[in-house]
Write an enzyme that holds these catalytic residues in place. Structure first.
Site, PDB file in Angstrom:
ATOM      1  N   HIS A 113     -61.113 -32.787  80.680  1.00  0.00           N
ATOM      2  CA  HIS A 113     -61.833 -32.489  79.449  1.00  0.00           C
ATOM      3  C   HIS A 113     -63.321 -32.336  79.691  1.00  0.00           C
ATOM      4  CE1 HIS A 113     -62.680 -36.754  79.911  1.00  0.00           C
ATOM      5  NE2 HIS A 113     -63.735 -36.545  79.173  1.00  0.00           N
TER       6      HIS A 113
HETATM    7  C1  UD1 Z   1     -66.701 -36.853  74.554  1.00  0.00           C
HETATM    8  C2  UD1 Z   1     -67.851 -37.414  75.373  1.00  0.00           C
HETATM    9  C3  UD1 Z   1     -67.417 -37.555  76.828  1.00  0.00           C
HETATM   10  C4  UD1 Z   1     -66.153 -38.385  76.915  1.00  0.00           C
HETATM   11  C5  UD1 Z   1     -65.071 -37.815  76.003  1.00  0.00           C
HETATM   12  C6  UD1 Z   1     -63.866 -38.711  75.984  1.00  0.00           C
HETATM   13  C7  UD1 Z   1     -70.165 -36.870  74.766  1.00  0.00           C
HETATM   14  C8  UD1 Z   1     -71.321 -36.011  75.062  1.00  0.00           C
HETATM   15  N1  UD1 Z   1     -69.016 -36.531  75.349  1.00  0.00           N
HETATM   16  O1  UD1 Z   1     -66.393 -35.565  75.044  1.00  0.00           O
HETATM   17  O2  UD1 Z   1     -68.448 -38.175  77.569  1.00  0.00           O
HETATM   18  O3  UD1 Z   1     -65.715 -38.377  78.248  1.00  0.00           O
HETATM   19  O4  UD1 Z   1     -65.578 -37.711  74.667  1.00  0.00           O
HETATM   20  O5  UD1 Z   1     -62.716 -38.043  75.588  1.00  0.00           O
HETATM   21  O6  UD1 Z   1     -70.275 -37.810  74.006  1.00  0.00           O
HETATM   22  N2  UD1 Z   1     -62.125 -32.373  69.073  1.00  0.00           N
HETATM   23  C9  UD1 Z   1     -61.023 -32.375  68.253  1.00  0.00           C
HETATM   24  N3  UD1 Z   1     -60.631 -33.573  67.716  1.00  0.00           N
HETATM   25  C10 UD1 Z   1     -61.272 -34.739  67.942  1.00  0.00           C
HETATM   26  C11 UD1 Z   1     -62.393 -34.720  68.772  1.00  0.00           C
HETATM   27  C12 UD1 Z   1     -62.807 -33.537  69.336  1.00  0.00           C
HETATM   28  O7  UD1 Z   1     -60.399 -31.352  68.020  1.00  0.00           O
HETATM   29  O8  UD1 Z   1     -60.836 -35.788  67.413  1.00  0.00           O
HETATM   30  C13 UD1 Z   1     -62.534 -31.098  69.706  1.00  0.00           C
HETATM   31  C14 UD1 Z   1     -63.593 -30.348  68.910  1.00  0.00           C
HETATM   32  O9  UD1 Z   1     -63.335 -28.990  69.007  1.00  0.00           O
HETATM   33  C15 UD1 Z   1     -64.866 -30.678  69.664  1.00  0.00           C
HETATM   34  C16 UD1 Z   1     -64.375 -30.815  71.106  1.00  0.00           C
HETATM   35  O10 UD1 Z   1     -63.078 -31.370  70.998  1.00  0.00           O
HETATM   36  O11 UD1 Z   1     -65.861 -29.700  69.526  1.00  0.00           O
HETATM   37  C17 UD1 Z   1     -65.243 -31.695  71.965  1.00  0.00           C
HETATM   38  O12 UD1 Z   1     -65.397 -32.979  71.363  1.00  0.00           O
HETATM   39  P1  UD1 Z   1     -66.709 -33.865  71.612  1.00  0.00           P
HETATM   40  O13 UD1 Z   1     -66.547 -35.160  70.922  1.00  0.00           O
HETATM   41  O14 UD1 Z   1     -67.940 -33.082  71.332  1.00  0.00           O
HETATM   42  O15 UD1 Z   1     -66.739 -34.062  73.161  1.00  0.00           O
HETATM   43  P2  UD1 Z   1     -65.596 -34.531  74.177  1.00  0.00           P
HETATM   44  O16 UD1 Z   1     -65.300 -33.379  75.058  1.00  0.00           O
HETATM   45  O17 UD1 Z   1     -64.470 -35.159  73.441  1.00  0.00           O
HETATM   46  N1  UDP Z   2     -55.959 -41.835  77.690  1.00  0.00           N
HETATM   47  C1  UDP Z   2     -54.945 -42.050  76.750  1.00  0.00           C
HETATM   48  N2  UDP Z   2     -54.137 -40.996  76.420  1.00  0.00           N
HETATM   49  C2  UDP Z   2     -54.273 -39.760  76.969  1.00  0.00           C
HETATM   50  C3  UDP Z   2     -55.304 -39.561  77.934  1.00  0.00           C
HETATM   51  C4  UDP Z   2     -56.138 -40.615  78.254  1.00  0.00           C
HETATM   52  O1  UDP Z   2     -54.779 -43.164  76.257  1.00  0.00           O
HETATM   53  O2  UDP Z   2     -53.518 -38.862  76.620  1.00  0.00           O
HETATM   54  C5  UDP Z   2     -56.867 -42.949  78.010  1.00  0.00           C
HETATM   55  C6  UDP Z   2     -56.945 -43.327  79.473  1.00  0.00           C
HETATM   56  O3  UDP Z   2     -55.977 -44.294  79.771  1.00  0.00           O
HETATM   57  C7  UDP Z   2     -58.358 -43.855  79.623  1.00  0.00           C
HETATM   58  C8  UDP Z   2     -59.135 -43.131  78.554  1.00  0.00           C
HETATM   59  O4  UDP Z   2     -58.180 -42.542  77.682  1.00  0.00           O
HETATM   60  O5  UDP Z   2     -58.431 -45.242  79.355  1.00  0.00           O
HETATM   61  C9  UDP Z   2     -59.992 -42.075  79.167  1.00  0.00           C
HETATM   62  O6  UDP Z   2     -60.531 -41.264  78.179  1.00  0.00           O
HETATM   63  P1  UDP Z   2     -61.131 -39.851  78.479  1.00  0.00           P
HETATM   64  O7  UDP Z   2     -60.550 -39.313  79.725  1.00  0.00           O
HETATM   65  O8  UDP Z   2     -60.977 -39.060  77.234  1.00  0.00           O
HETATM   66  O9  UDP Z   2     -62.680 -40.141  78.636  1.00  0.00           O
HETATM   67  P2  UDP Z   2     -63.614 -40.595  79.858  1.00  0.00           P
HETATM   68  O10 UDP Z   2     -63.077 -41.851  80.421  1.00  0.00           O
HETATM   69  O11 UDP Z   2     -63.648 -39.474  80.829  1.00  0.00           O
HETATM   70  O12 UDP Z   2     -64.943 -40.764  79.222  1.00  0.00           O
END
Ligand code: UD1
Ligand code: UDP
Length: 379
Positions: free
Chosen positions: A209
């Protein structure tokens, strides 16, 4: 004492759960503030249920948007809550926009900040996460640091040794506790149940992601080309919403989804995900938390990045950085799939993230600082 915890995304919920629980056990007054950055049921609510933690007292529902918009809305919402609630300390976790917003607001209100998972550095300022974690560290009062390596990063930047606490990572607490619960409960999510993972010989769990991967077409193509070659394994891919959106935008979703050995499913709840990862032969990921969980669960991991703020996993021997390079992904995956000695060596890597008592050590330190009046001195 009153503790305010700020969280907003899936990994923050998982990693703060053990601390929220520990605060409750000690009957310390607390509030939990959800920024609403993650809002889909499978990216947020499901974790409050699976991890059995109190529902947030506030949700400021910032939703998705640009960094400026998201962070600005968070700051506005967090400021209001902190002015009303007047906590003694605000806890932020990791490196998301909530960490930046929470740290900026709390420091300007002269409220002490505890940065959980402080001191990590990728030394890559193109990553929003690196900016967030560095800025949060500048504002923080107490630093809860997973490993000595991360403590050294902070010492090198001139932070005082007195405020650094090496606690391990709370992800180990969450992982150990919930794997047991998951095993008792079994798989709940229909899409995972239907895959019959018990009957699979080689499971590759894939998650990605990270913006620098999934928003760049050449990188996604490199990864997909590698996945095509690993067709003797079952690749299970619980897809992050960001990744689903960009794969669709690049016209690559169907190509990947049509591969017989690739199973794209929706994001899993924590218990189901632990059952999947712990049954895997290999984890392919660009996730921060998953690099830590892989070594905690003794599952070899290949990180789809060219740097990591978790270098301990690499030096311990449990993780290899492969970027989005087809050849590097395939050759390293083949070694793990085909060479038992190689795979065993990776599995035996010693987990650098502690014993699963990180939440206890964190709350011990906060209680001690509070008792000594140190939370009142944030200058
Ligand atoms: C965010 C964090 C990242 C973290 C990740 C965990 C920042 C800058 N980024 O990235 O560090 O590793 O979360 O997963 O804070 N969206 C949905 N539903 C949701 C949430 C998001 O559809 O519930 C979609 C939207 O299109 C959105 C995109 O995902 O624009 C990105 O979501 P966003 O929260 O901006 O960043 P992440 O990639 O989730
Ligand atoms: N995770 C989860 N379900 C999923 C994918 C990830 O519960 O389908 C959990 C995973 O075990 C870990 C956390 O989400 O604890 C990691 O989140 P993510 O990769 O979104 O964010 P990051 O750690 O890179 O910030």
């Amino acid at each position: 004492m009153k503790i305010a915890t700020i969280l907003g995304t899936r990994p923050e919920i998982i990693k703060m759960a053990p601390i929220i629980d520990e605060i409750s056990k000690r009957n310390i007054d607390q509030i939990v503030l959800h920024t609403g950055q993650h809002y889909d049921e499978e990216m947020s609510d499901t974790f409050f249920r699976d991890l059995d933690i109190r529902t947030p007292d506030y949700n400021i529902q910032v939703g998705s948007g640009t960094h400026g918009k998201q962070t600005g809305l968070m700051m506005k919402g967090i400021e209001k809550v902190l002015l009303d609630e007047k906590p003694d300390i605000v806890l932020v976790q990791g490196d998301t926009n909530a960490v930046l917003a929470g740290a900026l607001v709390a420091s300007k209100l002269h409220i002490a900040i505890g940065h959980v998972e402080a001191g990590l550095r990728s030394f890559d300022m193109t990553m929003p996460e690196e900016i967030n974690r560095r800025a949060a560290d500048v504002c923080s009062t107490m630093y809860f640091i997973p490993t000595a390596e991360s403590a050294i990063n902070l010492l090198a930047e001139g932070y005082s040794r007195k405020n650094l606490f090496i606690t391990g990572n709370t992800v180990v607490d969450a992982c150990f506790r919930h794997l047991k619960i998951a095993k008792k409960r079994g798989i709940k999510e229909k899409s995972l149940k239907e895959l019959n993972i018990d009957k699979m010989d080689n499971i590759l769990t894939l998650t990605m992601h990270r913006a620098e991967n999934v928003d760049v077409k050449e990188r996604v193509v490199g990864i997909i080309e590698a996945l095509k070659e690993l067709d003797d394994a079952d690749i299970i891919f619980p897809i992050h919403p960001r990744t689903k959106n960009t794969l669709e935008k690049f016209g690559l979703f169907d190509e990947l989804n049509n591969l017989e050995h690739v199973h794209i499913i929706k994001p899993l709840g924590y218990l189901d995900f632990l059952l999947l990862t712990s049954a895997s032969t290999l984890i392919l990921t660009d996730s921060g938390g998953l690099q830590e969980e892989a070594i905690t669960l003794s599952v070899p991991s290949l990180t789809l990045r060219y740097n990591t703020e978790r270098p301990e996993t690499v030096t311990a021997g449990g993780n290899i950085l492969v970027g989005s390079d087809r050849e590097a992904i395939v050759s390293n995956a083949r070694k793990i799939l085909d060479n038992k000695n190689f795979a065993d060596k990776m599995k035996n890597a010693i987990n650098p993230y502690g014993q699963g008592d990180s939440a206890k050590l964190t709350v011990d330190a906060i209680e001690d600082y509070h008792a000594r009046g140190l939370l009142d001195i944030v200058a």
